[in-house]
Write a protein that holds these residues in place. Structure first.
Motif, PDB file in Angstrom:
ATOM      1  N   SER A 196      -0.586   1.766 -10.288  1.00  0.00           N
ATOM      2  CA  SER A 196      -1.112   0.390 -10.312  1.00  0.00           C
ATOM      3  C   SER A 196      -0.837  -0.333  -9.010  1.00  0.00           C
ATOM      4  O   SER A 196      -1.434  -1.375  -8.729  1.00  0.00           O
ATOM      5  CB  SER A 196      -0.449  -0.399 -11.448  1.00  0.00           C
ATOM      6  N   VAL A 197       0.068   0.203  -8.225  1.00  0.00           N
ATOM      7  CA  VAL A 197       0.484  -0.420  -6.965  1.00  0.00           C
ATOM      8  C   VAL A 197       0.206   0.570  -5.837  1.00  0.00           C
ATOM      9  O   VAL A 197       0.443   1.770  -5.978  1.00  0.00           O
ATOM     10  CB  VAL A 197       1.996  -0.737  -7.004  1.00  0.00           C
ATOM     11  N   ASN A 198      -0.285   0.051  -4.708  1.00  0.00           N
ATOM     12  CA  ASN A 198      -0.483   0.891  -3.524  1.00  0.00           C
ATOM     13  C   ASN A 198       0.867   1.044  -2.824  1.00  0.00           C
ATOM     14  O   ASN A 198       1.447   0.048  -2.378  1.00  0.00           O
ATOM     15  CB  ASN A 198      -1.519   0.239  -2.597  1.00  0.00           C
ATOM     16  N   SER A 199       1.353   2.278  -2.720  1.00  0.00           N
ATOM     17  CA  SER A 199       2.691   2.514  -2.150  1.00  0.00           C
ATOM     18  C   SER A 199       2.759   2.123  -0.681  1.00  0.00           C
ATOM     19  O   SER A 199       3.841   2.003  -0.114  1.00  0.00           O
ATOM     20  CB  SER A 199       3.080   3.985  -2.308  1.00  0.00           C
ATOM     21  N   GLN A 200       1.596   1.929  -0.044  1.00  0.00           N
ATOM     22  CA  GLN A 200       1.562   1.579   1.385  1.00  0.00           C
ATOM     23  C   GLN A 200       1.009   0.166   1.625  1.00  0.00           C
ATOM     24  O   GLN A 200       0.804  -0.231   2.772  1.00  0.00           O
ATOM     25  CB  GLN A 200       0.704   2.601   2.152  1.00  0.00           C
ATOM     26  N   LEU A 201       0.725  -0.567   0.530  1.00  0.00           N
ATOM     27  CA  LEU A 201       0.147  -1.916   0.651  1.00  0.00           C
ATOM     28  C   LEU A 201       0.494  -2.677  -0.626  1.00  0.00           C
ATOM     29  O   LEU A 201      -0.314  -2.771  -1.547  1.00  0.00           O
ATOM     30  CB  LEU A 201      -1.377  -1.806   0.820  1.00  0.00           C
ATOM     31  N   SER A 202       1.734  -3.209  -0.657  1.00  0.00           N
ATOM     32  CA  SER A 202       2.277  -3.700  -1.926  1.00  0.00           C
ATOM     33  C   SER A 202       1.481  -4.853  -2.526  1.00  0.00           C
ATOM     34  O   SER A 202       1.463  -5.036  -3.737  1.00  0.00           O
ATOM     35  CB  SER A 202       3.737  -4.110  -1.735  1.00  0.00           C
ATOM     36  N   ASP A 203       0.789  -5.647  -1.676  1.00  0.00           N
ATOM     37  CA  ASP A 203       0.068  -6.799  -2.237  1.00  0.00           C
ATOM     38  C   ASP A 203      -1.420  -6.510  -2.471  1.00  0.00           C
ATOM     39  O   ASP A 203      -2.223  -7.422  -2.632  1.00  0.00           O
ATOM     40  CB  ASP A 203       0.246  -8.043  -1.359  1.00  0.00           C
TER      41      ASP A 203
END
Ligand code: CDT
Length: 308
Positions: A196-203
């Motif tokens: 659900s979260v991009n490990s390289q783009l937290s927002d």
């Protein structure tokens, strides 16, 4: 009309400690729901039997191999194959495959209504990385634990339709759909485990991630005039959230069924394979309209090369 009633069997999280037998019990419960809704085919997610283990760094090969199946069906999955056969339901699901030669693949199988495996696909587009990455919020080690699939993108005749499979990250690549489209595919099934979260783009945000997933599948369906069924493993696996968003997409690119939760949930739609005919004989009549003399870069070049 060639109608296939399809059940997309989204699965909620599977914790690291959850044994395959317990997972198969959950798959059986989804299968029973699908049978009650008169499904002909039930689609389960990628790596459906275990947690999404490529998020964990492991060095011990025995520990790694414990996540893999050396035969299919096996003792844990036999009840699923038995019940599928008894109820005359075709099934497809993903699992980690270790071959007799010791090769490791991210694999998906397809059965007919008699419970016989008639198709196997091995994931071609492996996302992530092979070394420990200190820059990421969490690891995605598919490139470490699997080798790229070696079977291409075959299609099979099943339930009076042409069916193909791909797996998770494959759904983002138009070449995948087109390879099967060029074989007349009418139904593409796929499972996914998408954080659900991009490990390289937290927002980045969940909304954008769900949109990109849907955009890829709806475009693939429309541009190849075929049905696409994308099924998630979702929810919180040992503190690592996976997104849901399982959908069934018609050959016009419209979403006709959508999961509402991040848990075990069945979505159902009666899919008419003849609905593919119009697109395949008009705007996406490949034989009439494709211009392969201009497509050579697609198979001769991987990365971007700008003109000098
Ligand atoms: N399982 C899988 O392929 N997941 C990827 C996440 C990519 S992030 C490194 C996906 O495309 O959904």
């Amino acid at each position: 009309m060639r109608e296939i009633v399809i059940g997309g069997a989204q699965m909620g999280p599977i914790q690291k400690a959850e044994p395959r037998t317990a997972v198969v019990e959950r798959m059986l419960a989804l299968l029973e729901q699908a049978v009650a809704e008169k499904c002909d085919l039930v689609v389960f997610p990628e790596l459906a039997l275990t947690t999404f283990f490529p998020r964990w760094w492991m060095e011990d090969q025995a520990e790694i191999d414990a996540w893999f199946e050396t035969e299919m069906p096996n003792a844990a999955t036999q009840p699923l194959f038995d019940r599928a056969r008894e109820t005359g339901t075709a099934i497809t699901f993903g699992y980690a495959e270790k071959t007799p030669e010791g090769r490791h693949f991210n694999t998906s199988i397809l059965t007919d209504k008699q419970g016989a495996i008639i198709g196997k696909y091995r994931k071609v587009h492996l996302p992530g990385h092979s070394e420990y990455d200190t820059e990421r919020a969490f690891q995605h080690l598919e490139k470490k634990y699997f080798e790229p699939g070696d079977l291409g993108f075959p299609v099979w005749r099943n339930l009076d339709a042409w069916m193909g499979m791909c797996i998770c990250n494959d759904r983002r690549w138009p070449e995948v759909y087109r390879e099967m489209g060029l074989q007349g595919v009418e139904l593409i099934t796929l499972g996914y485990n998408t954080p659900s979260v991009n490990s390289q783009l937290s927002d980045e945000g969940l909304e954008k991630r769900l949109y990109h997933s849907e955009l890829s599948m709806t475009a693939g369906a429309y541009q190849n005039a075929c049905w696409v069924v994308g099924v998630a493993k979702a929810g919180d696996e040992d503190g690592h959230p996976l997104m849901g968003g399982s959908i069934i997409v018609d050959p016009d690119g419209f979403v006709v069924a959508r999961a509402q939760t991040e848990g075990d949930e069945l979505i159902v739609h009666a899919c008419d394979m003849d609905a593919c005919n119009f697109g395949k004989t008009t705007i996406f009549d490949f034989a009439r309209h494709r211009r392969i003399e201009h497509y050579s870069r697609i198979t001769s070049q991987t990365g971007v090369v700008t003109p000098e």
